[in-house]
Design a protein around this motif. Structure first.
Motif, PDB file in Angstrom:
ATOM      1  N   LEU A  83     -40.299 -69.910 -81.543  1.00 52.53           N
ATOM      2  CA  LEU A  83     -40.699 -71.412 -81.022  1.00 52.53           C
ATOM      3  C   LEU A  83     -39.844 -71.632 -80.012  1.00 52.53           C
ATOM      4  N   VAL A  84     -38.594 -71.540 -80.464  1.00 55.28           N
ATOM      5  CA  VAL A  84     -37.188 -71.733 -79.529  1.00 55.28           C
ATOM      6  C   VAL A  84     -37.283 -70.802 -78.295  1.00 55.28           C
ATOM      7  N   SER A  85     -37.413 -69.618 -78.780  1.00 57.94           N
ATOM      8  CA  SER A  85     -37.394 -68.328 -77.507  1.00 57.94           C
ATOM      9  C   SER A  85     -38.691 -68.767 -76.426  1.00 57.94           C
ATOM     10  N   ASN A  86     -39.903 -69.000 -77.180  1.00 59.92           N
ATOM     11  CA  ASN A  86     -41.060 -69.371 -76.036  1.00 59.92           C
ATOM     12  C   ASN A  86     -40.698 -70.521 -75.235  1.00 59.92           C
ATOM     13  N   MET A  87     -40.174 -71.646 -75.800  1.00 63.86           N
ATOM     14  CA  MET A  87     -39.741 -72.634 -75.163  1.00 63.86           C
ATOM     15  C   MET A  87     -38.919 -72.468 -74.240  1.00 63.86           C
ATOM     16  N   SER A  88     -37.981 -71.741 -74.352  1.00 67.14           N
ATOM     17  CA  SER A  88     -37.063 -71.351 -73.427  1.00 67.14           C
ATOM     18  C   SER A  88     -37.649 -70.524 -72.318  1.00 67.14           C
ATOM     19  N   HIS A  89     -38.394 -69.571 -72.574  1.00 62.00           N
ATOM     20  CA  HIS A  89     -39.104 -68.779 -71.390  1.00 62.00           C
ATOM     21  C   HIS A  89     -40.055 -69.711 -70.648  1.00 62.00           C
ATOM     22  N   GLN A  90     -40.684 -70.599 -71.383  1.00 65.48           N
ATOM     23  CA  GLN A  90     -41.666 -71.632 -70.488  1.00 65.48           C
ATOM     24  C   GLN A  90     -40.754 -72.669 -69.578  1.00 65.48           C
ATOM     25  N   LEU A  91     -39.631 -72.768 -69.908  1.00 67.63           N
ATOM     26  CA  LEU A  91     -39.073 -73.872 -68.903  1.00 67.63           C
ATOM     27  C   LEU A  91     -37.968 -73.387 -68.304  1.00 67.63           C
ATOM     28  N   ASN A 130     -42.900 -81.695 -67.029  1.00 68.50           N
ATOM     29  CA  ASN A 130     -43.493 -82.909 -67.618  1.00 68.50           C
ATOM     30  C   ASN A 130     -44.616 -82.573 -68.660  1.00 68.50           C
ATOM     31  N   TRP A 131     -45.464 -81.818 -68.064  1.00 69.07           N
ATOM     32  CA  TRP A 131     -46.681 -81.258 -68.809  1.00 69.07           C
ATOM     33  C   TRP A 131     -46.272 -80.234 -69.903  1.00 69.07           C
ATOM     34  N   ILE A 132     -45.238 -79.374 -69.804  1.00 71.63           N
ATOM     35  CA  ILE A 132     -44.868 -78.489 -70.692  1.00 71.63           C
ATOM     36  C   ILE A 132     -44.221 -79.096 -71.877  1.00 71.63           C
ATOM     37  N   VAL A 133     -43.088 -80.304 -71.748  1.00 64.95           N
ATOM     38  CA  VAL A 133     -42.506 -80.839 -72.454  1.00 64.95           C
ATOM     39  C   VAL A 133     -43.647 -81.851 -73.236  1.00 64.95           C
ATOM     40  N   GLY A 134     -44.378 -82.323 -72.456  1.00 62.67           N
ATOM     41  CA  GLY A 134     -45.343 -83.147 -73.231  1.00 62.67           C
ATOM     42  C   GLY A 134     -46.279 -82.522 -74.185  1.00 62.67           C
ATOM     43  N   SER A 135     -46.724 -81.377 -73.820  1.00 62.92           N
ATOM     44  CA  SER A 135     -47.696 -80.540 -74.600  1.00 62.92           C
ATOM     45  C   SER A 135     -46.729 -80.068 -76.041  1.00 62.92           C
ATOM     46  N   LEU A 136     -45.382 -79.577 -75.711  1.00 62.89           N
ATOM     47  CA  LEU A 136     -44.777 -79.305 -76.863  1.00 62.89           C
ATOM     48  C   LEU A 136     -44.511 -80.405 -77.705  1.00 62.89           C
ATOM     49  N   SER A 137     -44.393 -81.448 -77.344  1.00 66.55           N
ATOM     50  CA  SER A 137     -44.187 -82.575 -78.087  1.00 66.55           C
ATOM     51  C   SER A 137     -45.699 -83.110 -78.878  1.00 66.55           C
ATOM     52  N   VAL A 256     -53.303 -62.739 -66.122  1.00 59.99           N
ATOM     53  CA  VAL A 256     -52.900 -63.861 -65.684  1.00 59.99           C
ATOM     54  C   VAL A 256     -51.457 -64.259 -65.557  1.00 59.99           C
ATOM     55  N   GLU A 257     -50.606 -63.278 -65.699  1.00 56.72           N
ATOM     56  CA  GLU A 257     -49.222 -63.510 -65.731  1.00 56.72           C
ATOM     57  C   GLU A 257     -48.801 -64.182 -64.519  1.00 56.72           C
ATOM     58  N   ASN A 258     -49.264 -64.050 -63.319  1.00 58.86           N
ATOM     59  CA  ASN A 258     -48.627 -64.620 -62.410  1.00 58.86           C
ATOM     60  C   ASN A 258     -49.579 -65.885 -61.908  1.00 58.86           C
ATOM     61  N   VAL A 259     -50.263 -66.438 -62.645  1.00 58.18           N
ATOM     62  CA  VAL A 259     -50.881 -67.689 -62.420  1.00 58.18           C
ATOM     63  C   VAL A 259     -50.245 -68.566 -63.444  1.00 58.18           C
ATOM     64  N   GLU A 260     -50.203 -69.902 -62.955  1.00 56.78           N
ATOM     65  CA  GLU A 260     -49.304 -70.884 -63.637  1.00 56.78           C
ATOM     66  C   GLU A 260     -49.950 -71.190 -64.933  1.00 56.78           C
ATOM     67  N   GLY A 261     -49.117 -71.224 -66.071  1.00 61.35           N
ATOM     68  CA  GLY A 261     -49.746 -71.722 -67.300  1.00 61.35           C
ATOM     69  C   GLY A 261     -48.737 -71.510 -68.282  1.00 61.35           C
ATOM     70  N   SER A 262     -48.875 -71.919 -69.478  1.00 61.46           N
ATOM     71  CA  SER A 262     -47.987 -71.916 -70.565  1.00 61.46           C
ATOM     72  C   SER A 262     -48.300 -71.537 -71.874  1.00 61.46           C
ATOM     73  N   GLY A 263     -49.797 -71.319 -71.879  1.00 62.92           N
ATOM     74  CA  GLY A 263     -50.285 -70.589 -73.265  1.00 62.92           C
ATOM     75  C   GLY A 263     -50.309 -71.554 -74.526  1.00 62.92           C
ATOM     76  N   ILE A 264     -50.156 -72.938 -74.027  1.00 63.61           N
ATOM     77  CA  ILE A 264     -50.177 -74.003 -75.231  1.00 63.61           C
ATOM     78  C   ILE A 264     -51.513 -74.711 -75.267  1.00 63.61           C
ATOM     79  N   GLY A 265     -52.170 -74.612 -74.126  1.00 67.16           N
ATOM     80  CA  GLY A 265     -53.667 -75.503 -74.198  1.00 67.16           C
ATOM     81  C   GLY A 265     -54.726 -75.193 -75.313  1.00 67.16           C
TER      82      GLY A 265
END
Length: 304
Positions: A83-91, A130-137, A256-265
């Motif tokens: 989780l920490v590794s993926n969060m770091s990558h997303q941010l 904000n979206w990434i942090v909100g989704s993680l929360s 879709v690596e070049n498309v904006e996204g986080s893989g959380i939704g």
């Protein structure tokens, strides 16, 4: 604690025995405790059958419980690391972009147009953060059941409209034809706020992966126990071999690596529906589009 309990029980059982028997029992206890401490299996062959056989069986059960606890702890540790590794990558990407844009804006002689352009880019990166942090929360709250998640019999029409309203500007911007087939409103067992989040995630994905001028539709099909809410598009579609992976936390297709996204939704959506005793399915044809179906339980009758 477990070792203390084992030792106490064994000592009580030896209180009335002879000195020879006590010594023999102490040696047996020592061997058993060594096996437990070294995580080696305890076998019936280690001890002669008799009054201690039932106790040996209990010790084996305790050892199995301790082993399962150790495995669960190790699994949880690996999940936290992941989780920490993926969060770091997303941010990392939006933070790097913000740093770059800030450096550009500090340059001398930059025109007002360029300044406005990079200020707009910075705002978009802040929104993404904000979206990434909100989704993680939200994900953490659901996984740990921190937020009181209440589910009630609630009309579904307004839940769907709330989600459509949240993405309507994006639909118009890409000139996507949006169709919501007429349906009779009905009460379904769900949490309006969280379920609207599910529909927003699905609609935003549909908009993201549907080309300009494409189409997205919503259909509602009532059944005996569940009601199905379909969100279909004629966008990129998903390769068949990835259909079982897309609901995993942080999963993103190489396509879709070049498309904006986080893989959380989608992971978050699945988590929400599980808490509502609903579920989600997907049918997709690569290059032609996808159809996600959300199944929610029909109105539950209250018991007298």
């Amino acid at each position: 604690m477990w070792l203390t309990i084992i030792l106490a029980v064994l000592l009580c059982l030896t209180a009335g025995n002879s000195i020879y028997q006590k010594r023999r029992t102490y040696r047996m206890i020592d061997c058993l405790l060594d096996s437990v401490l070294s995580q080696e299996p305890v076998a019936y062959s280690d001890v002669e059958e008799g009054e201690y056989s039932a106790l040996i069986s209990k010790i084996m059960q305790i050892q199995e419980v301790l082993g399962n606890h150790a495995k669960d702890a190790e699994k949880e540790k690996e999940q936290v690391k992941s989780l920490v590794s993926n969060m770091s990558h997303q941010l990392k990407t939006p933070l790097a972009n913000l740093s770059l844009y800030a450096e550009i804006l500090e340059e001398e002689g930059i025109s007002q147009e360029r300044r406005a352009e990079f200020a707009d880019k910075m705002n978009r990166q802040v929104e993404r953060l904000n979206w990434i942090v909100g989704s993680l929360s939200k994900m953490a709250k659901l996984e740990q059941n921190i937020d009181g998640f209440e589910v009630n019999n609630t009309n579904i029409r307004q839940t769907i409209l709330d989600a459509v309203d949240a993405v309507y500007e994006k639909l118009e911007k890409k000139e996507i034809r949006f169709i919501m087939e007429p349906f009779e409103d009905r009460q379904l067992y769900h949490n309006r706020k969280w379920t609207a989040e599910v529909f927003v995630n699905l609609l935003e994905n549909a908009v993201k992966y549907t080309g300009k001028g494409g189409s997205i539709s919503i259909r509602v099909w009532p059944y005996e126990i569940y009601t199905e809410i379909q969100i279909a598009d004629n966008g990129n579609g998903i390769p068949q071999e990835e259909l079982t992976d897309i609901f995993q936390r942080f999963y993103r297709s190489p396509e879709v690596e070049n498309v904006e996204g986080s893989g959380i939704g989608l992971y978050l959506s699945n988590l929400i529906l599980e808490k509502e005793k609903g579920y989600i399915t997907v049918v997709s044809e690569y290059g032609k589009g996808s159809c996600f179906s959300v199944f929610l339980q029909n109105c539950k009758l209250k018991k007298d």
